[in-house]
Scaffold this active site. Structure first.
Site, PDB file in Angstrom:
ATOM      1  N   ASN A  91     -16.503 -18.986  45.558  1.00 45.29           N
ATOM      2  CA  ASN A  91     -16.990 -17.319  45.584  1.00 45.29           C
ATOM      3  C   ASN A  91     -18.083 -17.070  46.966  1.00 45.29           C
ATOM      4  OD1 ASN A  91     -16.895 -14.473  44.694  1.00 45.29           O
ATOM      5  ND2 ASN A  91     -18.915 -15.320  44.107  1.00 45.29           N
ATOM      6  N   SER A 139     -10.218 -12.486  51.551  1.00 43.58           N
ATOM      7  CA  SER A 139     -10.478 -11.167  51.739  1.00 43.58           C
ATOM      8  C   SER A 139      -9.283 -10.745  52.436  1.00 43.58           C
ATOM      9  CB  SER A 139     -11.696 -11.178  52.639  1.00 43.58           C
ATOM     10  OG  SER A 139     -11.935  -9.683  53.226  1.00 43.58           O
ATOM     11  N   LYS A 156     -11.797 -16.197  56.702  1.00 40.80           N
ATOM     12  CA  LYS A 156     -10.865 -15.820  55.456  1.00 40.80           C
ATOM     13  C   LYS A 156      -9.150 -16.030  55.455  1.00 40.80           C
ATOM     14  CE  LYS A 156     -14.372 -14.254  52.913  1.00 40.80           C
ATOM     15  NZ  LYS A 156     -14.909 -15.071  52.071  1.00 40.80           N
TER      16      LYS A 156
END
Length: 253
Positions: A91, A139, A156
């Site tokens: 995370n 993301s 990402k």
């Protein structure tokens, strides 16, 4: 719905605030044991105490996830303390949104390599689980070009590609790998609160882009992470779950 998480062992990086904290809380509410890490040791201690009140094992450590030795040691020690690993959630992000070389270096070292090292360190334990799952937090900036810097979006996107490769490679071993791509997510102490206070023009611009008229809440993202990671989602692997309130316009085929 029973997510099948009771007694499972979960590792979460960046587990003291925002999406990571809510993931830890929901996993614990579902009966899973949780190990967290974050750079804020005081925050780790407070979070652990809160999780223990839910009747599960909860452990944690202050860790700079860009430090390979510190990260891998935390994984191995957590596996020993919990009695194995069933689920890992990567995370942490450097949130390196500038357009300079420092952003590329930070994004590679934190967003990308911490995820790779977490998976590699956990793999011997995941191989022993009958419900192993890897969930990486990407993301929407990895799906389309937006106002963030090129390094942030590139890494990402790379996380989605990496997870897809893991899914194909590990399917035969019963290990699932997925990503969750949140849209703009607002919480106290988060980047969007900081932007709201220090760059209100950018905040207003970002807010106006979402047709829901608001940003996401961390618990809304966390619920998706927990479900995707759980045995209840046992046939889902190689998926990028977008949770953005219809923010992005690209069609995910």
């Amino acid at each position: 719905m029973d997510l099948g998480l009771k007694g499972r062992n979960v590792l979460i990086t960046g587990g003291t605030k925002g999406i990571g904290r809510h993931c830890a809380e929901i996993f614990a509410e579902e009966g899973a044991n949780v190990a967290i890490c974050a750079r804020d040791s005081a925050g780790v201690t407070e979070t652990i105490e809160s999780l223990k009140k839910k009747g599960v094992k909860a452990i944690g450590r202050g860790v700079n996830v860009a430090d390979k030795h510190a990260l891998t040691s935390w994984v191995k020690d957590s596996a020993a303390a919990l009695g194995g690993i069933d689920i890992v959630v990567a995370n942490v992000s450097a949130l390196a949104v500038a357009d300079d070389e420092a952003a590329w270096e930070a994004g590679f070292g934190v967003d990308m390599m911490h995820s790779v090292r977490l998976v590699n360190a956990a793999m011997p334990f995941l191989q022993k689980s009958d419900a192993a799952a890897i969930t990486l937090i990407s993301s929407v900036s990895g799906r389309e070009v937006d106002f963030t810097g090129p390094a942030y979006g590139a890494f990402k996107a790379a996380l989605v590609h990496y997870a897809q490769g893991l899914a194909m490679k590990l399917a035969g071993a019963g290990i699932r790998a997925n990503t969750v791509s949140p849209g703009n997510t607002y919480f106290p102490g988060g980047i969007w609160e900081n932007i709201e206070q220090n760059n209100p023009e950018l905040f207003a611009q970002a807010l106006a882009l979402n047709p829901t008229g608001r940003m996401g809440k961390p618990e809304e993202i966390a619920r998706g992470v927990v479900f995707l990671s759980s045995p209840a989602s046992s046939f889902t692997t190689g998926t990028n779950l977008v949770i953005d309130g219809a923010l992005t316009k690209g069609v995910q085929l």
